[in-house]
Design a protein around this motif. Structure first.
Motif, PDB file in Angstrom:
ATOM      1  N   TYR A  35      52.986  14.508  -6.913  1.00 27.39           N
ATOM      2  CA  TYR A  35      53.474  14.187  -5.514  1.00 27.39           C
ATOM      3  C   TYR A  35      54.501  15.297  -5.119  1.00 27.39           C
ATOM      4  CZ  TYR A  35      51.950   9.314  -6.295  1.00 27.39           C
ATOM      5  OH  TYR A  35      51.103   8.290  -6.636  1.00 27.39           O
ATOM      6  N   GLN A  36      54.379  15.350  -3.797  1.00 28.91           N
ATOM      7  CA  GLN A  36      55.677  16.457  -3.073  1.00 28.91           C
ATOM      8  C   GLN A  36      56.461  15.543  -2.412  1.00 28.91           C
ATOM      9  OE1 GLN A  36      54.888  18.329   0.805  1.00 28.91           O
ATOM     10  NE2 GLN A  36      54.903  20.227  -0.476  1.00 28.91           N
ATOM     11  N   GLN A  37      57.973  15.691  -2.667  1.00 28.53           N
ATOM     12  CA  GLN A  37      58.967  15.170  -2.053  1.00 28.53           C
ATOM     13  C   GLN A  37      59.815  15.882  -1.249  1.00 28.53           C
ATOM     14  OE1 GLN A  37      61.377  12.312  -4.366  1.00 28.53           O
ATOM     15  NE2 GLN A  37      61.862  11.031  -2.597  1.00 28.53           N
ATOM     16  N   ALA A  38      59.754  16.196   0.097  1.00 25.39           N
ATOM     17  CA  ALA A  38      60.743  16.658   0.916  1.00 25.39           C
ATOM     18  C   ALA A  38      61.932  16.012   1.034  1.00 25.39           C
ATOM     19  CB  ALA A  38      60.133  17.091   2.289  1.00 25.39           C
ATOM     20  N   PHE A  45      51.327  11.791  -1.801  1.00 25.04           N
ATOM     21  CA  PHE A  45      50.600  12.016  -2.863  1.00 25.04           C
ATOM     22  C   PHE A  45      49.753  13.419  -2.508  1.00 25.04           C
ATOM     23  CE2 PHE A  45      47.381  11.117  -5.730  1.00 25.04           C
ATOM     24  CZ  PHE A  45      46.204  11.415  -5.167  1.00 25.04           C
ATOM     25  N   ILE A  46      49.524  14.290  -3.739  1.00 27.78           N
ATOM     26  CA  ILE A  46      48.830  15.456  -3.724  1.00 27.78           C
ATOM     27  C   ILE A  46      47.427  15.287  -4.080  1.00 27.78           C
ATOM     28  CG2 ILE A  46      48.703  17.856  -4.291  1.00 27.78           C
ATOM     29  CD1 ILE A  46      51.732  17.734  -4.470  1.00 27.78           C
ATOM     30  N   PHE A  47      47.375  15.067  -5.405  1.00 25.15           N
ATOM     31  CA  PHE A  47      46.092  14.561  -6.199  1.00 25.15           C
ATOM     32  C   PHE A  47      46.171  14.036  -7.295  1.00 25.15           C
ATOM     33  CE2 PHE A  47      46.185  19.477  -6.374  1.00 25.15           C
ATOM     34  CZ  PHE A  47      46.979  19.486  -7.583  1.00 25.15           C
ATOM     35  N   GLN A  48      44.957  13.482  -7.919  1.00 26.40           N
ATOM     36  CA  GLN A  48      45.063  12.652  -9.090  1.00 26.40           C
ATOM     37  C   GLN A  48      44.040  13.281 -10.048  1.00 26.40           C
ATOM     38  OE1 GLN A  48      42.851   8.751  -9.829  1.00 26.40           O
ATOM     39  NE2 GLN A  48      44.885   7.837 -10.356  1.00 26.40           N
ATOM     40  N   TYR A  49      44.508  13.217 -11.133  1.00 29.97           N
ATOM     41  CA  TYR A  49      43.288  13.961 -12.306  1.00 29.97           C
ATOM     42  C   TYR A  49      43.086  12.709 -13.448  1.00 29.97           C
ATOM     43  CZ  TYR A  49      43.260  18.932 -10.783  1.00 29.97           C
ATOM     44  OH  TYR A  49      42.638  19.717  -9.874  1.00 29.97           O
ATOM     45  N   TYR A  50      41.865  12.637 -13.975  1.00 28.74           N
ATOM     46  CA  TYR A  50      41.607  11.743 -14.916  1.00 28.74           C
ATOM     47  C   TYR A  50      40.357  12.416 -15.577  1.00 28.74           C
ATOM     48  CZ  TYR A  50      39.210   7.918 -17.092  1.00 28.74           C
ATOM     49  OH  TYR A  50      38.730   7.024 -18.382  1.00 28.74           O
ATOM     50  N   PHE A  60      46.357  17.657   1.605  1.00 24.85           N
ATOM     51  CA  PHE A  60      46.976  18.838   1.253  1.00 24.85           C
ATOM     52  C   PHE A  60      46.038  19.807   1.138  1.00 24.85           C
ATOM     53  CE2 PHE A  60      51.570  18.448  -0.023  1.00 24.85           C
ATOM     54  CZ  PHE A  60      51.687  17.000  -0.087  1.00 24.85           C
ATOM     55  N   PRO A  61      46.422  21.414   1.809  1.00 34.04           N
ATOM     56  CA  PRO A  61      45.608  22.293   1.925  1.00 34.04           C
ATOM     57  C   PRO A  61      44.824  22.733   0.494  1.00 34.04           C
ATOM     58  CG  PRO A  61      47.555  23.047   2.230  1.00 34.04           C
ATOM     59  CD  PRO A  61      47.797  21.623   2.226  1.00 34.04           C
ATOM     60  N   ASP A  62      43.980  23.394   0.375  1.00 36.79           N
ATOM     61  CA  ASP A  62      43.382  24.125  -0.905  1.00 36.79           C
ATOM     62  C   ASP A  62      44.320  25.086  -1.515  1.00 36.79           C
ATOM     63  OD1 ASP A  62      40.129  24.314   0.752  1.00 36.79           O
ATOM     64  OD2 ASP A  62      41.090  22.846  -0.036  1.00 36.79           O
ATOM     65  N   ARG A  63      45.311  25.198  -0.852  1.00 34.24           N
ATOM     66  CA  ARG A  63      46.226  26.452  -1.709  1.00 34.24           C
ATOM     67  C   ARG A  63      47.008  25.249  -2.993  1.00 34.24           C
ATOM     68  NH1 ARG A  63      51.008  27.064   0.216  1.00 34.24           N
ATOM     69  NH2 ARG A  63      51.088  25.568   1.786  1.00 34.24           N
TER      70      ARG A  63
END
Lengths: 112, 113
Positions: A35-38, A45-50, A60-63
């Motif tokens: 997560y990104q919190q300004a 939420f940015i992404f989840q991995y499993y 969120f961009p591909d960066r």
């Protein structure tokens, strides 16, 4: 039993640089989310991995890219840093079949 | 994902009970309600989770009416250290929505002496 651990605690970068943040999930957990919190806002939420794959992704961009290792730890990579990427980056983990997600203390990224 | 609505801020005095109500009109059958507490520059800390009726732990109580369209977090006898932002979230392992929890702005609780 260690909880979710993140490193480094603080980081200062300049525009255009690349950064890698690291996360070790709570023992027994196999799913990691970032997560990104300004400042002054709720976490986004940015992404989840499993199972070493990206399962879900926020707006969120591909960066922003990530990786999960066989030991379930994870990395968040951000390329071509912008001033607006300055934020607290949070990692959270949970076990499959569980409804409670636990958060790390975060990495404070400052982009100058 | 069910959207939640909660007050932006609440003020209280030490020793009082604080009740924060969260609305989640579109909650799904499988969804659980979870509350987190966050201090500045720290990660959210899990407080309590429930599905229906009442849940209590050593920190707080969570009241959920029968229609589950709202929930109330109750913090008994608050102290200065309870000053924090509180987030209400709704999600389910079955719908795989936990990974992308949608945080709103939360409720800023300020406790004064």
């Amino acid at each position: 039993d260690a909880g979710v651990t993140q490193s480094p605690t603080h980081l200062i970068k300049t525009r255009g640089q690349q950064v890698t943040l690291r996360c070790s999930p709570k023992s027994g957990h196999d799913t990691v989310s970032w997560y990104q919190q300004a400042l002054g806002q709720g976490p986004q939420f940015i992404f989840q991995y499993y199972e070493e794959e990206e399962r879900q992704r926020g707006n969120f961009p591909d960066r922003f890219s990530g990786h999960q290792f066989p030991n379930y730890s994870s990395e968040l990579n951000v390329n071509a840093l912008l001033l607006g990427d300055s934020a607290l980056y949070l990692c959270a983990s949970r076990g499959q079949g569980e409804n409670i997600q636990y958060f790390g203390a975060g990495t404070r990224l400052s982009v100058l | 994902l069910a959207k939640t609505t909660q007050p932006i801020s609440m003020d209280s005095y030490e020793g009082q009970e604080v009740n924060i109500t969260c609305s989640h009109n579109n909650i799904a059958t499988n969804d659980y309600i979870t509350w987190y507490q966050q201090f500045p520059s720290q990660g959210p800390r899990f407080i309590i989770q429930g599905y229906k009726t009442k849940v209590t732990n050593e920190v707080a109580s969570l009241f959920i009416p029968a229609d589950r369209k709202s929930s109330t977090l109750s913090l008994p006898r608050v102290s200065l250290s309870d000053t924090a932002v509180y987030y209400c979230l709704v999600g389910s392992e079955k719908t795989d929505s936990w990974g992308k929890l949608q945080f709103g702005a939360g409720t800023q609780v300020v406790v004064t002496p």
